[in-house]
Enzyme design. Structure first.
Site, PDB file in Angstrom:
ATOM      1  N   ALA A 167       0.818  -1.209   0.000  1.00 47.70           N
ATOM      2  CA  ALA A 167       0.000   0.000   0.000  1.00 47.70           C
ATOM      3  C   ALA A 167       0.852   1.260   0.000  1.00 47.70           C
ATOM      4  O   ALA A 167       0.518   2.246  -0.658  1.00 47.70           O
ATOM      5  CB  ALA A 167      -0.940  -0.001   1.206  1.00 47.70           C
ATOM      6  N   SER A 218       4.381  -7.595  -1.388  1.00 48.98           N
ATOM      7  CA  SER A 218       4.127  -7.804  -2.814  1.00 48.98           C
ATOM      8  C   SER A 218       5.420  -8.084  -3.574  1.00 48.98           C
ATOM      9  O   SER A 218       5.379  -8.490  -4.737  1.00 48.98           O
ATOM     10  CB  SER A 218       3.395  -6.608  -3.427  1.00 48.98           C
ATOM     11  N   HIS A 272      -1.043 -13.904   5.455  1.00 46.98           N
ATOM     12  CA  HIS A 272      -2.037 -12.844   5.348  1.00 46.98           C
ATOM     13  C   HIS A 272      -2.435 -12.282   6.713  1.00 46.98           C
ATOM     14  O   HIS A 272      -3.618 -12.001   6.938  1.00 46.98           O
ATOM     15  CB  HIS A 272      -3.302 -13.353   4.631  1.00 46.98           C
TER      16      HIS A 272
END
Length: 509
Positions: free
Chosen positions: A15, A88, A444
């Protein structure tokens, strides 16, 4: 390097990269992006998606460990990436747009402004590329596995989960990468590589560890940073600080700064600046177990990132969202079975299915063990402790359905025998004991600074992502999840970055 900017973004991950890129589109403002780890530029071990497995517990992995679990696996290492692009740059980049019901759960919990329509606009702004696993990378065994899922799991073939209404099915995944080069579409690759060194109002400072936030009264004004050479610096923000350190390090940074549960901070000798009891609470995850088969013949070398297919099953029909998710692994993913004495098959001679709980009922917490930032926090997920036993039953049912798939042609023609749990494990009790002993994570962890309505005392951020009770400070990463999306959350986190940038711009001019 300058020491004062309009915006300071802490964390150059999934993000944070999006937030910094979007805020710096306005040439009239200055933006500093602080990243704990090094740059990923030129590092093929990070950039090439096929090499993801080698990053786990490697030099760029913060490798947070799980506390003792009363009913789950206490040996899980939660990989968190210290590198530009964050997780990511460290994961399989499985590309799922969250289903509308997941956003509606957030709205129903008090998060106005997070509807599916709003988040769809954020999705359209994500640069990409992302592609269904191309034919050249499709392993023959997976075609047969997909066919077997039709009869064995009672689902249809799904050609693209992102193309229309999300539904049950088995199929090849959409993956965030460039098939021509094998380079992943990480936050850094998509948002930062095209502008670093070319956009004069954006300064990216890598190998810079945020130690604490400086507050003047109830306003965040600066970030205290330790550089690679040991120097301590202060980076000030005229307008706003956006914390994007992820679901482990965002709550840590708040607590080191005196923002968090009063008693916990006082017990550790941290001066309490703002009592915010929800910091570190609501730790949620996508736990999954594993079943492994030895093959009669080796599969081919083809693969995008060797976890190229998925299966979704809605066995309970509570709503239109699946309640079981499976990843396939075309490699020996044996971190936890090996520890219990199960053999490790040769590469290309095994395949795995991983029954996963999309919306787990168990909820844990993260807490500090010391005010020393070198001491890792405690991650107590409280796996499988939900009172209704839902999570445990998901794993038991998931292992049974996986066996049905394995018993169905043409996939069954590939299988020599079941390695783990093995044919001796048959009863529900035994499947539960095995499934919980070897369960792992798909990395996660979320929810530890959850967003909620203004009158929600346990919410850390309000629906505009501002930290409750503190001016000039907001959050933008997976820590703000009120509840877990059904699917892999990397795309949801990009959407949070996009949404955060527009919210910050709207309130700061």
């Amino acid at each position: 390097m300058a020491d004062e900017f309009d915006y300071v973004v802490v964390g150059g991950g999934t993000a944070g990269a999006a937030v910094a890129a979007r805020l710096s589109e306005d040439s009239g403002v200055s933006v500093c992006l602080l990243e704990l780890g090094p740059s990923d530029v030129g590092n093929d071990d990070v950039l090439l998606i096929r090499r993801w497995l080698g990053l786990l517990e490697g030099p760029l992995d913060l490798a947070y460990r799980t506390t003792l679990q009363p009913r789950g696996n206490a040996h899980i290492v939660h990989s968190r990436a210290a590198v530009l692009g964050g997780c990511s740059s460290h994961n399989t980049m499985i590309w799922f747009k969250p289903v509308p019901g997941d956003w509606q759960d957030w709205v129903d919990s008090g998060c106005e402004g997070w509807s599916n329509d709003v988040m769809e606009e954020c999705y359209r702004r994500i640069p990409g590329p992302h592609h269904i696993v191309p034919e050249k990378d499709r392993n023959a065994i997976l075609y047969d596995w997909i066919k077997a899922c039709g009869d064995g799991a009672g689902v249809d073939t799904n050609t693209d989960w992102n193309a229309g209404p999300f539904r049950d099915g088995a199929g090849f995944l959409d993956v965030g990468y460039d098939p021509a080069t094998g380079v992943r579409s990480s936050g850094s690759v998509m948002y930062l590589h095209p502008i670093m060194g070319r956009r004069p109002n954006l300064e990216v400072q890598v190998r810079s560890r945020a130690l604490r936030l400086e507050l003047q009264g109830k306003r965040a004004t600066a970030v205290h940073v330790r550089r690679e050479d040991g120097r301590n610096d202060r980076v000030a923000a005229r307008r706003e600080i956006v914390v994007c350190c992820g679901s482990v390090d965002s709550p840590r940074l708040l607590m080191y700064s005196g923002i968090g549960p009063r008693k916990q901070l006082e017990d550790l000798g941290i001066e309490v600046v703002h009592d915010l009891p929800g910091v570190g609470e609501n730790l949620i995850d996508h736990p999954e177990s594993i079943i492994i088969w030895k093959l009669r013949r080796p599969m081919g070398p083809e693969g995008c990132m060797d976890a190229d297919c998925a299966l979704f099953v809605n066995r309970l029909g509570v709503d239109d969202r699946p309640d079981l998710m499976y990843h396939t692994y075309q490699l020996p993913f044996t971190f936890n079975t090996e520890r219990l004495g199960y053999p490790v098959p040769e590469d290309r001679w095994c395949i795995c299915m991983t029954p996963n709980i999309p919306r787990s009922h168990s909820v844990g917490r993260l807490f500090l063990l010391s005010k020393d930032p070198e001491i890792h926090p405690a991650l107590d997920f409280r796996y499988f402790t939900d009172e209704d036993g839902y999570d445990e039953q998901c794993i038991v049912d998931g292992l049974k359905i996986a066996r049905e798939v394995a018993a169905t042609a043409p996939f069954s023609d590939w299988i020599d025998h079941e390695i783990a749990p093995g044919p001796a494990i048959q009863s529900d009790d035994d499947l539960s004991t095995y499934g919980r002993a070897v369960h792992h994570t798909v990395y996660h962890p979320s929810g530890t600074c959850r967003m909620g309505a203004a009158d929600d005392e346990m919410a850390v951020a309000d629906p505009t992502l501002r930290v409750r009770g503190i001016e000039g400070l907001s959050l933008a990463d997976g820590s703000i999840f009120p509840s877990m999306p059904t699917v892999n959350p990397v795309v949801a986190t990009f959407q949070i970055g996009e949404r955060a940038a527009e919210l910050v711009r709207a309130r700061t001019g």
